[in-house]
Design a protein around this motif. Structure first.
Motif, PDB file in Angstrom:
ATOM      1  N   LEU A   1       0.938   4.102  -2.944  1.00 57.01           N
ATOM      2  CA  LEU A   1       0.685   5.528  -2.715  1.00 57.01           C
ATOM      3  C   LEU A   1       1.814   6.390  -3.261  1.00 57.01           C
TER       4      LEU A   1
ATOM      5  N   LEU B   1       0.825  -1.211   0.000  1.00 63.44           N
ATOM      6  CA  LEU B   1       0.000   0.000   0.000  1.00 63.44           C
ATOM      7  C   LEU B   1       0.856   1.256   0.000  1.00 63.44           C
ATOM      8  N   GLU B   2       1.917   1.277   0.792  1.00 69.10           N
ATOM      9  CA  GLU B   2       2.797   2.450   0.825  1.00 69.10           C
ATOM     10  C   GLU B   2       3.471   2.663  -0.518  1.00 69.10           C
TER      11      GLU B   2
ATOM     12  N   ALA C   1       0.753   3.765  -9.416  1.00 70.44           N
ATOM     13  CA  ALA C   1       0.286   2.988  -8.283  1.00 70.44           C
ATOM     14  C   ALA C   1       0.404   1.489  -8.562  1.00 70.44           C
TER      15      ALA C   1
END
Length: 64
Positions: free
Chosen positions: A29, A25-26, A55
């Motif tokens: 982002l 997820l990081e 992404a």
């Protein structure tokens, strides 16, 4: 324009430096943010397209 590109390049390098230890997820982002900036620079108004590509690439970066 030159200052904008220099700032974005520095932000991209700092963002990518954190990719080694982050979660999917990081990385997604960070990739989305960098992709949005790149989309705005290369094709004016293409932030969403660049963010989607960035992404996806960020989320899959450690899987390749």
């Amino acid at each position: 324009m030159q200052k904008k590109i220099s700032f974005l390049a520095a932000a991209a390098i700092l963002g990518l430096a954190g990719c080694n230890s982050g979660s999917d997820l990081e990385r997604a982002l960070i990739g989305g943010a960098i992709g949005c900036a790149a989309g705005e620079i290369y094709q004016d108004g293409e932030c969403i397209t660049g963010a989607a590509i960035g992404a996806t690439a960020g989320a899959l970066a450690n899987d390749i």
